[in-house]
Design an enzyme around this catalytic site. Structure first.
Site, PDB file in Angstrom:
ATOM      1  N   VAL A   1      19.747  39.649  10.222  1.00 50.10           N
ATOM      2  CA  VAL A   1      20.763  38.706  10.690  1.00 50.10           C
ATOM      3  C   VAL A   1      20.204  37.614  11.595  1.00 50.10           C
ATOM      4  O   VAL A   1      20.633  36.456  11.516  1.00 50.10           O
ATOM      5  CB  VAL A   1      21.923  39.456  11.379  1.00 50.10           C
ATOM      6  CG1 VAL A   1      21.483  40.137  12.653  1.00 50.10           C
ATOM      7  CG2 VAL A   1      23.093  38.515  11.632  1.00 50.10           C
TER       8      VAL A   1
ATOM      9  N   HIS B   1      18.403  42.415  16.260  1.00 50.38           N
ATOM     10  CA  HIS B   1      19.227  43.469  15.677  1.00 50.38           C
ATOM     11  C   HIS B   1      18.292  44.250  14.764  1.00 50.38           C
ATOM     12  O   HIS B   1      18.125  43.937  13.585  1.00 50.38           O
ATOM     13  CB  HIS B   1      20.395  42.876  14.877  1.00 50.38           C
ATOM     14  CG  HIS B   1      21.140  43.901  14.068  1.00 50.38           C
ATOM     15  ND1 HIS B   1      21.766  44.985  14.622  1.00 50.38           N
ATOM     16  CD2 HIS B   1      21.340  44.007  12.727  1.00 50.38           C
ATOM     17  CE1 HIS B   1      22.324  45.709  13.669  1.00 50.38           C
ATOM     18  NE2 HIS B   1      22.078  45.137  12.507  1.00 50.38           N
TER      19      HIS B   1
END
EC number: 1.1.1.27
Length: 304
Positions: free
Chosen positions: A119, A170
């Site tokens: 992401v 992440h």
């Protein structure tokens, strides 16, 4: 208030369902290259509207994204066994290069909310592909929720009374900011001491491991994660639609680190309104810089 969801796999359809259950928007359009899947998901979710919040739900092509305030991008390939993160990045980068320009033509004023993996790097790419348009990534909003859940579980309190941030990537190099973690308005160590609960390196390591390895554990049992991220996406979307000025650890371009990564950010109508820099210990700061370095390495390999 209109929201578009591009990609109707587990994550996209669960996010759409969460938006309807929470009454986050009045209109919701689902878009997918598999039109039959998009139609089926839209119809199924629409059946929840009469017993929840009456959201109008339908499916369509990219042109149906016109006038959306938020477009959630969940489209992309999943990582296969034996496939490297760079392989996955290259594959999903190609998908984004085709997809994002179509979305921006249809919805030039929308905030783009990226959740496809990796992401942070795809948030960087989407920012390049949509110059001048607000782009945010789901970042570590879910990781922070997992962190808070495990802290609250150990403390024996409602999860809404635990507070803590996961910063950076992440992914494997993410950083749990223990120095600013709190329970019931108290530093976490003080709360545990006041409640005569064990609080030591072993307990912290267990929470760290549980946060960091949550996805792998869930995937082992049911092959995918989608409820947590679906709810997180609904939360971020609401912050934009309702100009909530919510502080969320979303991913966004961060010039001082040379890459998109997660820090606490104020999120409102125009996406990221400001970025906060919590006071970290020397060790936490070093780990955050290392996390940024990991992301920069992948960014350079892809030529972003």
């Amino acid at each position: 208030m209109k929201v578009g969801v591009v990609g109707t796999g587990f994550v996209g359809s669960t996010a759409a369902f969460a938006l309807v259950l929470r009454g986050s928007c009045s209109e919701l359009v689902l878009v997918d290259r598999d039109e039959d899947r998009a139609q089926a998901e839209a119809e199924d979710i629409a059946h929840a509207a009469p017993v929840s919040h009456g959201t109008r739900v339908w499916h369509g092509g990219h042109s149906e994204l016109a006038d959306a305030q938020v477009v959630i991008l969940t489209a992309g390939a999943n990582q296969k066994p034996g496939e490297s993160r760079l392989d996955l990045l290259e594959k999903n980068a190609d998908i984004f290069r085709e997809l994002v320009p179509q979305i921006t033509r249809a919805a030039p004023d929308a905030v783009l909310l990226v959740t496809s993996n990796p992401v942070d790097l795809l948030t960087d790419l989407a920012t390049q592909l949509a110059p001048g348009q607000p782009v945010i990534g789901s970042g570590t909003v879910l990781d922070s929720a997992r962190f808070r859940h495990l802290m609250a579980q150990h403390a024996g309190v409602d999860g809404t009374h635990a507070h803590g941030y996961v910063l950076g990537e992440h992914g494997d190099s993410e950083v749990l900011a223990w120095s600013s973690a709190m329970v019931a308005g108290m530093p976490v160590a003080d709360f545990m001491q006041a409640q005569n609960l064990p609080w030591n390196e072993q307990v912290r390591a267990k929470i760290d491991e549980g946060t960091r390895n949550a996805a792998a554990s869930i995937i082992e049992g049911k092959r995918a994660t989608y409820y947590g991220i679906g709810a997180a996406l609904a939360r971020i979307t609401e912050a934009v639609l309702r100009d909530r000025r919510a502080v969320l650890t979303v991913s966004a371009p961060t010039p001082e680190y040379g890459v998109s990564l997660s820090l606490p950010r104020v999120v409102g109508r125009q996406g990221v309104l400001s970025t906060l820099h919590p006071k970290l210990t020397g060790d936490e700061q070093q780990k955050l810089e290392q996390s940024a370095g990991v992301l920069r390495g992948f960014k350079q390999q892809l030529g972003l």
